[in-house]
Design an enzyme around this catalytic site. Structure first.
Site, PDB file in Angstrom:
ATOM      1  N   ARG A  38     -17.167 -17.570 -47.484  1.00 36.52           N
ATOM      2  CA  ARG A  38     -17.056 -17.205 -48.896  1.00 36.52           C
ATOM      3  C   ARG A  38     -16.455 -15.810 -49.023  1.00 36.52           C
ATOM      4  O   ARG A  38     -16.725 -14.931 -48.195  1.00 36.52           O
ATOM      5  CB  ARG A  38     -18.421 -17.273 -49.583  1.00 36.52           C
ATOM      6  CG  ARG A  38     -19.448 -16.300 -49.052  1.00 36.52           C
ATOM      7  CD  ARG A  38     -20.718 -16.318 -49.893  1.00 36.52           C
ATOM      8  NE  ARG A  38     -21.744 -15.471 -49.326  1.00 36.52           N
ATOM      9  CZ  ARG A  38     -22.723 -15.895 -48.540  1.00 36.52           C
ATOM     10  NH1 ARG A  38     -22.800 -17.184 -48.245  1.00 36.52           N
ATOM     11  NH2 ARG A  38     -23.626 -15.064 -48.075  1.00 36.52           N
ATOM     12  N   ASP A  72     -13.189 -19.613 -51.836  1.00 34.32           N
ATOM     13  CA  ASP A  72     -14.276 -20.124 -52.659  1.00 34.32           C
ATOM     14  C   ASP A  72     -14.083 -21.628 -52.801  1.00 34.32           C
ATOM     15  O   ASP A  72     -13.211 -22.092 -53.548  1.00 34.32           O
ATOM     16  CB  ASP A  72     -14.261 -19.444 -54.035  1.00 34.32           C
ATOM     17  CG  ASP A  72     -15.466 -19.826 -54.884  1.00 34.32           C
ATOM     18  OD1 ASP A  72     -16.161 -20.806 -54.535  1.00 34.32           O
ATOM     19  OD2 ASP A  72     -15.707 -19.157 -55.899  1.00 34.32           O
ATOM     20  N   LEU A  73     -14.873 -22.382 -52.084  1.00 34.07           N
ATOM     21  CA  LEU A  73     -14.713 -23.842 -52.055  1.00 34.07           C
ATOM     22  C   LEU A  73     -15.048 -24.490 -53.394  1.00 34.07           C
ATOM     23  O   LEU A  73     -14.717 -25.659 -53.617  1.00 34.07           O
ATOM     24  CB  LEU A  73     -15.605 -24.444 -50.956  1.00 34.07           C
ATOM     25  CG  LEU A  73     -15.278 -24.010 -49.527  1.00 34.07           C
ATOM     26  CD1 LEU A  73     -16.295 -24.587 -48.557  1.00 34.07           C
ATOM     27  CD2 LEU A  73     -13.868 -24.437 -49.138  1.00 34.07           C
ATOM     28  N   ARG A  97     -26.325 -29.189 -46.667  1.00 35.65           N
ATOM     29  CA  ARG A  97     -27.220 -30.317 -46.901  1.00 35.65           C
ATOM     30  C   ARG A  97     -26.398 -31.542 -47.294  1.00 35.65           C
ATOM     31  O   ARG A  97     -25.278 -31.412 -47.819  1.00 35.65           O
ATOM     32  CB  ARG A  97     -28.209 -29.989 -48.021  1.00 35.65           C
ATOM     33  CG  ARG A  97     -29.195 -28.896 -47.674  1.00 35.65           C
ATOM     34  CD  ARG A  97     -30.402 -28.951 -48.589  1.00 35.65           C
ATOM     35  NE  ARG A  97     -31.019 -27.649 -48.776  1.00 35.65           N
ATOM     36  CZ  ARG A  97     -32.183 -27.448 -49.367  1.00 35.65           C
ATOM     37  NH1 ARG A  97     -32.852 -28.483 -49.859  1.00 35.65           N
ATOM     38  NH2 ARG A  97     -32.689 -26.237 -49.502  1.00 35.65           N
ATOM     39  N   ARG A 103     -19.616 -33.041 -53.141  1.00 34.86           N
ATOM     40  CA  ARG A 103     -19.451 -32.380 -54.438  1.00 34.86           C
ATOM     41  C   ARG A 103     -18.279 -31.399 -54.437  1.00 34.86           C
ATOM     42  O   ARG A 103     -17.677 -31.129 -55.470  1.00 34.86           O
ATOM     43  CB  ARG A 103     -20.748 -31.657 -54.833  1.00 34.86           C
ATOM     44  CG  ARG A 103     -21.906 -32.605 -55.131  1.00 34.86           C
ATOM     45  CD  ARG A 103     -23.033 -31.887 -55.857  1.00 34.86           C
ATOM     46  NE  ARG A 103     -23.683 -30.876 -55.056  1.00 34.86           N
ATOM     47  CZ  ARG A 103     -24.695 -31.112 -54.231  1.00 34.86           C
ATOM     48  NH1 ARG A 103     -25.152 -32.365 -54.071  1.00 34.86           N
ATOM     49  NH2 ARG A 103     -25.255 -30.141 -53.546  1.00 34.86           N
ATOM     50  N   HIS A 138     -36.040 -24.921 -40.948  1.00 36.92           N
ATOM     51  CA  HIS A 138     -35.474 -24.116 -39.873  1.00 36.92           C
ATOM     52  C   HIS A 138     -36.018 -24.655 -38.551  1.00 36.92           C
ATOM     53  O   HIS A 138     -36.800 -25.602 -38.521  1.00 36.92           O
ATOM     54  CB  HIS A 138     -35.824 -22.639 -40.054  1.00 36.92           C
ATOM     55  CG  HIS A 138     -34.964 -21.946 -41.067  1.00 36.92           C
ATOM     56  ND1 HIS A 138     -33.608 -21.805 -40.930  1.00 36.92           N
ATOM     57  CD2 HIS A 138     -35.283 -21.346 -42.255  1.00 36.92           C
ATOM     58  CE1 HIS A 138     -33.109 -21.166 -41.968  1.00 36.92           C
ATOM     59  NE2 HIS A 138     -34.100 -20.871 -42.789  1.00 36.92           N
ATOM     60  N   ASN A 141     -39.623 -25.668 -38.184  1.00 37.67           N
ATOM     61  CA  ASN A 141     -39.989 -26.903 -38.872  1.00 37.67           C
ATOM     62  C   ASN A 141     -39.538 -28.129 -38.094  1.00 37.67           C
ATOM     63  O   ASN A 141     -40.265 -29.123 -37.996  1.00 37.67           O
ATOM     64  CB  ASN A 141     -39.354 -26.936 -40.265  1.00 37.67           C
ATOM     65  CG  ASN A 141     -39.647 -25.688 -41.059  1.00 37.67           C
ATOM     66  OD1 ASN A 141     -38.743 -24.915 -41.335  1.00 37.67           O
ATOM     67  ND2 ASN A 141     -40.901 -25.469 -41.437  1.00 37.67           N
ATOM     68  N   TYR A 142     -38.346 -28.066 -37.519  1.00 38.11           N
ATOM     69  CA  TYR A 142     -37.799 -29.224 -36.821  1.00 38.11           C
ATOM     70  C   TYR A 142     -38.571 -29.522 -35.533  1.00 38.11           C
ATOM     71  O   TYR A 142     -38.859 -30.683 -35.225  1.00 38.11           O
ATOM     72  CB  TYR A 142     -36.323 -29.001 -36.496  1.00 38.11           C
ATOM     73  CG  TYR A 142     -35.483 -28.628 -37.694  1.00 38.11           C
ATOM     74  CD1 TYR A 142     -35.751 -29.157 -38.950  1.00 38.11           C
ATOM     75  CD2 TYR A 142     -34.424 -27.726 -37.580  1.00 38.11           C
ATOM     76  CE1 TYR A 142     -34.987 -28.805 -40.054  1.00 38.11           C
ATOM     77  CE2 TYR A 142     -33.654 -27.369 -38.678  1.00 38.11           C
ATOM     78  CZ  TYR A 142     -33.951 -27.902 -39.912  1.00 38.11           C
ATOM     79  OH  TYR A 142     -33.204 -27.548 -41.002  1.00 38.11           O
ATOM     80  N   ASP A 168     -32.310 -25.907 -33.044  1.00 40.97           N
ATOM     81  CA  ASP A 168     -31.009 -25.399 -33.468  1.00 40.97           C
ATOM     82  C   ASP A 168     -29.940 -25.610 -32.396  1.00 40.97           C
ATOM     83  O   ASP A 168     -28.849 -26.116 -32.677  1.00 40.97           O
ATOM     84  CB  ASP A 168     -31.100 -23.906 -33.781  1.00 40.97           C
ATOM     85  CG  ASP A 168     -31.694 -23.631 -35.155  1.00 40.97           C
ATOM     86  OD1 ASP A 168     -31.966 -24.599 -35.881  1.00 40.97           O
ATOM     87  OD2 ASP A 168     -31.889 -22.452 -35.491  1.00 40.97           O
TER      88      ASP A 168
END
Length: 378
Positions: A38, A72-73, A97, A103, A138, A141-142, A168
């Site tokens: 970005r 900026d996508l 995600r 989108r 993260h 959690n995984y 990761d």
């Protein structure tokens, strides 16, 4: 030897760790990697400490040798600007995600219309489908959801955080690289690309294959810290020496265990650590704790019994063995300073010269290469 990926173009829309490390591996094998960020600040990793003269070391370690494009996508004309690159790219890596790339007009189906041969790799925590597909998470959690965190979580009063980012890197980066390479080979025969759905939580399962065998298939109960690979036996544990340094005892096989017992003088009645594990552990703890690690290090090395003093990262980097093998010989340039690059499991014959000092591109450094300022796309 010619680098095997020298003619491969990779478009990298990933951030932070799993995707950037995967594209770094591809880059080190010769691929051209264009990293999209970005405008303004770039990806978040550019802002992380520690830094050298304002440049993030962590970002540079994972992104040297890549090209940077700031765009900026979300702007309306972004897809038109990217189209020439999409038409000729071999690989696209993204880490949003599920649904985000769709989108933005950059989802797999849309891109496949432009380039049917593209290998499109999506890295997420839980995959593109299923009840948890859009759930934030993260590494912690995984590994928790995959069951492997429960295997050696430490005492309830002070739970242990895993030492490595298993999900990761082991569940995201490595599966991504392996499957991208497999897809490139498959494309040679079919001419078609594919969409790779890499779920970090799923990739973590393989790191506890024995737990799968014992708990999932055999139905046995596995208690934290009680299994033979998680500290349940005296022969496979961490112990603290008198100077506070830890000794890694990995003497699983009987011959190694007996050699270790000889070094520390463990009584015969305690050498069967299966019969009374607690008693054996207590005595090994006492004996190793009587002397500093410097006392044990040479004795254990001479015994060749899979036991060693735990090193710090700095000590490991200075280890004569790793130096002799050139593990840290590759160099990275950060703000004019030459530092060791992160060791990666790419065979030396597939990489550029070890001494070459690559650098991380400045944000948007390649924008003019495409004939316009991508920050002002309309």
């Amino acid at each position: 030897m010619t680098q095997p990926l020298k003619d491969i173009l990779v478009l990298d829309f990933s951030t932070l760790l799993p995707g950037p490390m995967a594209t770094l591996m591809l880059s080190e094998a010769g691929a051209e990697v264009i990293k999209f960020e970005r405008p303004g600040t770039g990806e978040d990793a550019r802002l992380t400490a520690p830094k050298i003269d304002g440049e993030s070391i962590g970002f540079a370690v994972l992104n040297h040798g890549k090209r940077s494009v700031a765009i900026d996508l979300k702007l309306k004309g972004a897809m038109n600007v990217l189209r020439p690159l999409l038409e000729k790219a071999d690989v696209l890596v993204e880490q949003f995600r599920p649904g985000v790339m769709d989108r933005l007009g950059l989802g797999y189906e849309a891109v496949r219309e432009i380039n049917p041969g593209l290998i499109y790799c999506s890295i997420t925590g839980y995959g593109q489908t299923g009840p948890k597909a859009s759930t934030a998470g993260h590494d912690l959690n995984y590994v928790g959801d995959s069951g492997i965190l429960s295997l050696s979580r430490g005492p309830d009063a002070q739970p242990t955080i895993p030492f490595g980012l298993v999900a990761d890197i082991g569940g995201g980066t490595y599966p991504a690289v392996v499957n991208i390479l497999l897809a490139l080979i498959a494309r040679q025969a079919s001419g078609q690309g594919t969409h790779l759905d890499i779920a970090m939580s799923e990739g973590a399962f393989a790191f506890a294959y024995w737990a799968h065998a014992e708990a999932v298939i055999a139905g046995q109960n596995i208690e934290s810290g009680h299994n033979r690979l998680t500290g349940g036996l005296a022969r496979y544990r961490l112990y603290t020496a008198a100077d506070g340094r830890q000794i890694a005892v990995g003497a699983l096989e009987e011959k190694f265990w007996q050699s270790f017992c000889d070094v520390i003088g463990l009584p015969q009645e305690l050498r069967d650590d299966w019969s009374d594990p607690n008693a054996s552990v207590a005595e090994v703890t006492r004996r190793l704790g009587d002397q500093p690690s410097t006392h044990w290090e040479s004795l254990l090395a001479a015994a060749d019994c899979c036991c060693s003093v735990v090193k710090t990262p700095a000590e490991a980097a200075a280890d004569p063995h790793f130096i002799a093998r050139g593990v840290f010989a590759r160099k990275l340039n950060i703000s004019g300073r030459e530092v060791p690059a992160l060791p990666l499991p790419i065979a030396p014959e597939f990489r550029s010269a070890a001494g070459s000092a690559g650098r991380a591109a400045a944000l948007g450094e390649e924008n003019t290469r495409f004939g316009q300022n991508l920050r002002k796309t309309e």
